[in-house]
Design a protein around this motif. Sequence first.
Motif, PDB file in Angstrom:
ATOM      1  N   ARG A 138      12.255  -4.604   5.709  1.00  9.55           N
ATOM      2  CA  ARG A 138      11.085  -5.179   5.033  1.00  9.55           C
ATOM      3  C   ARG A 138       9.822  -4.460   5.506  1.00  9.55           C
ATOM      4  NH1 ARG A 138       7.254  -9.160   4.272  1.00  9.55           N
ATOM      5  NH2 ARG A 138       7.633 -10.515   2.476  1.00  9.55           N
ATOM      6  N   GLU A 139       9.753  -4.159   6.801  1.00  3.05           N
ATOM      7  CA  GLU A 139       8.588  -3.478   7.360  1.00  3.05           C
ATOM      8  C   GLU A 139       8.426  -2.073   6.780  1.00  3.05           C
ATOM      9  OE1 GLU A 139      10.932  -5.092   9.219  1.00  3.05           O
ATOM     10  OE2 GLU A 139       9.710  -6.857   9.669  1.00  3.05           O
ATOM     11  N   GLU A 140       9.524  -1.355   6.584  1.00  2.00           N
ATOM     12  CA  GLU A 140       9.445  -0.019   5.978  1.00  2.00           C
ATOM     13  C   GLU A 140       8.991  -0.111   4.527  1.00  2.00           C
ATOM     14  OE1 GLU A 140      12.765   2.592   8.368  1.00  2.00           O
ATOM     15  OE2 GLU A 140      13.485   1.008   7.014  1.00  2.00           O
ATOM     16  N   ILE A 141       9.484  -1.113   3.829  1.00  2.00           N
ATOM     17  CA  ILE A 141       9.056  -1.297   2.435  1.00  2.00           C
ATOM     18  C   ILE A 141       7.581  -1.673   2.400  1.00  2.00           C
ATOM     19  CG2 ILE A 141       9.350  -2.725   0.372  1.00  2.00           C
ATOM     20  CD1 ILE A 141      12.399  -2.680   1.019  1.00  2.00           C
ATOM     21  N   ALA A 142       7.128  -2.534   3.308  1.00  2.00           N
ATOM     22  CA  ALA A 142       5.711  -2.911   3.360  1.00  2.00           C
ATOM     23  C   ALA A 142       4.828  -1.691   3.645  1.00  2.00           C
ATOM     24  CB  ALA A 142       5.484  -3.997   4.408  1.00  2.00           C
ATOM     25  N   ALA A 143       5.254  -0.804   4.543  1.00  2.00           N
ATOM     26  CA  ALA A 143       4.495   0.410   4.827  1.00  2.00           C
ATOM     27  C   ALA A 143       4.456   1.317   3.600  1.00  2.00           C
ATOM     28  CB  ALA A 143       5.113   1.147   6.020  1.00  2.00           C
ATOM     29  N   THR A 144       5.547   1.363   2.862  1.00  2.00           N
ATOM     30  CA  THR A 144       5.608   2.131   1.620  1.00  2.00           C
ATOM     31  C   THR A 144       4.606   1.573   0.615  1.00  2.00           C
ATOM     32  OG1 THR A 144       7.919   2.710   1.973  1.00  2.00           O
ATOM     33  CG2 THR A 144       7.135   2.734  -0.310  1.00  2.00           C
ATOM     34  N   LEU A 145       4.526   0.251   0.523  1.00  2.78           N
ATOM     35  CA  LEU A 145       3.601  -0.393  -0.406  1.00  2.78           C
ATOM     36  C   LEU A 145       2.152  -0.118  -0.020  1.00  2.78           C
ATOM     37  CD1 LEU A 145       5.482  -3.787  -0.821  1.00  2.78           C
ATOM     38  CD2 LEU A 145       5.598  -1.746  -2.270  1.00  2.78           C
ATOM     39  N   ALA A 146       1.872  -0.097   1.278  1.00  4.70           N
ATOM     40  CA  ALA A 146       0.514   0.212   1.730  1.00  4.70           C
ATOM     41  C   ALA A 146       0.125   1.621   1.292  1.00  4.70           C
ATOM     42  CB  ALA A 146       0.415   0.066   3.249  1.00  4.70           C
ATOM     43  N   THR A 147       1.062   2.539   1.373  1.00  9.23           N
ATOM     44  CA  THR A 147       0.805   3.911   0.927  1.00  9.23           C
ATOM     45  C   THR A 147       0.540   3.944  -0.576  1.00  9.23           C
ATOM     46  OG1 THR A 147       2.168   4.793   2.710  1.00  9.23           O
ATOM     47  CG2 THR A 147       1.751   6.254   0.845  1.00  9.23           C
ATOM     48  N   ALA A 148       1.342   3.203  -1.335  1.00 10.45           N
ATOM     49  CA  ALA A 148       1.155   3.161  -2.790  1.00 10.45           C
ATOM     50  C   ALA A 148      -0.207   2.573  -3.153  1.00 10.45           C
ATOM     51  CB  ALA A 148       2.278   2.356  -3.450  1.00 10.45           C
ATOM     52  N   VAL A 149      -0.604   1.504  -2.469  1.00  7.87           N
ATOM     53  CA  VAL A 149      -1.904   0.881  -2.732  1.00  7.87           C
ATOM     54  C   VAL A 149      -3.022   1.868  -2.406  1.00  7.87           C
ATOM     55  CG1 VAL A 149      -3.490  -0.935  -1.950  1.00  7.87           C
ATOM     56  CG2 VAL A 149      -1.099  -1.492  -2.449  1.00  7.87           C
ATOM     57  N   SER A 150      -2.891   2.535  -1.278  1.00  8.05           N
ATOM     58  CA  SER A 150      -3.893   3.520  -0.874  1.00  8.05           C
ATOM     59  C   SER A 150      -4.028   4.625  -1.914  1.00  8.05           C
ATOM     60  CB  SER A 150      -3.493   4.109   0.483  1.00  8.05           C
ATOM     61  OG  SER A 150      -4.292   5.210   0.800  1.00  8.05           O
ATOM     62  N   LEU A 151      -2.898   5.136  -2.371  1.00 10.84           N
ATOM     63  CA  LEU A 151      -2.925   6.213  -3.355  1.00 10.84           C
ATOM     64  C   LEU A 151      -3.496   5.728  -4.682  1.00 10.84           C
ATOM     65  CD1 LEU A 151      -2.302   9.099  -4.152  1.00 10.84           C
ATOM     66  CD2 LEU A 151      -0.029   8.357  -4.784  1.00 10.84           C
ATOM     67  N   ASN A 152      -3.109   4.539  -5.096  1.00  5.72           N
ATOM     68  CA  ASN A 152      -3.601   4.019  -6.368  1.00  5.72           C
ATOM     69  C   ASN A 152      -5.110   3.811  -6.328  1.00  5.72           C
ATOM     70  OD1 ASN A 152      -2.408   3.689  -8.839  1.00  5.72           O
ATOM     71  ND2 ASN A 152      -1.953   1.542  -8.567  1.00  5.72           N
ATOM     72  N   ALA A 153      -5.622   3.360  -5.191  1.00  5.93           N
ATOM     73  CA  ALA A 153      -7.073   3.199  -5.067  1.00  5.93           C
ATOM     74  C   ALA A 153      -7.746   4.563  -5.160  1.00  5.93           C
ATOM     75  CB  ALA A 153      -7.417   2.508  -3.751  1.00  5.93           C
ATOM     76  N   GLY A 154      -7.151   5.570  -4.544  1.00  5.94           N
ATOM     77  CA  GLY A 154      -7.695   6.922  -4.627  1.00  5.94           C
ATOM     78  C   GLY A 154      -7.683   7.437  -6.048  1.00  5.94           C
ATOM     79  N   ALA A 155      -6.598   7.166  -6.763  1.00 13.47           N
ATOM     80  CA  ALA A 155      -6.514   7.604  -8.157  1.00 13.47           C
ATOM     81  C   ALA A 155      -7.581   6.913  -9.003  1.00 13.47           C
ATOM     82  CB  ALA A 155      -5.123   7.324  -8.716  1.00 13.47           C
ATOM     83  N   ALA A 156      -7.818   5.632  -8.759  1.00 17.75           N
ATOM     84  CA  ALA A 156      -8.864   4.921  -9.496  1.00 17.75           C
ATOM     85  C   ALA A 156     -10.231   5.533  -9.201  1.00 17.75           C
ATOM     86  CB  ALA A 156      -8.857   3.436  -9.132  1.00 17.75           C
TER      87      ALA A 156
END
Length: 113
Positions: free
Chosen positions: A79-97
């Motif tokens: 779960r922790e690895e998936i949560a870290a993956t999600l944090a990366t996705a959120v970070s990237l999506n904010a950058g894309a926006a």
Amino acid sequence: MFNNWSELLPTIKSAFGALGKSNPKMVKAYMALDEAAAENNVLDAKTRELISIAVAITTRCDGCIGVHTDAAIKAGATREEIAATLATAVSLNAGAAYIYSLRALEAHDALKK
């Protein structure tokens, strides 16, 4: 709860099979993409699935989220690895926006002239 993931996953697999019956060449080509991506074995299955989850988040694909989260669990992701993956996705999506916001300003400036 956003989705009933336990019901969504079998529904997706069933629908995927139904589409495959109507267009087997397309499904075969689609499956070949996944096989080709895994072919060189540079990334292990867990890493590939974590990347797939991040991409699924940024493309907003519930089916992809369910399928790849299930595969990541089976590949040993925590779960922790998936949560870290999600944090990366959120970070990237904010950058894309942010980048696409710059495009909107550029469009404004170009069209205002």
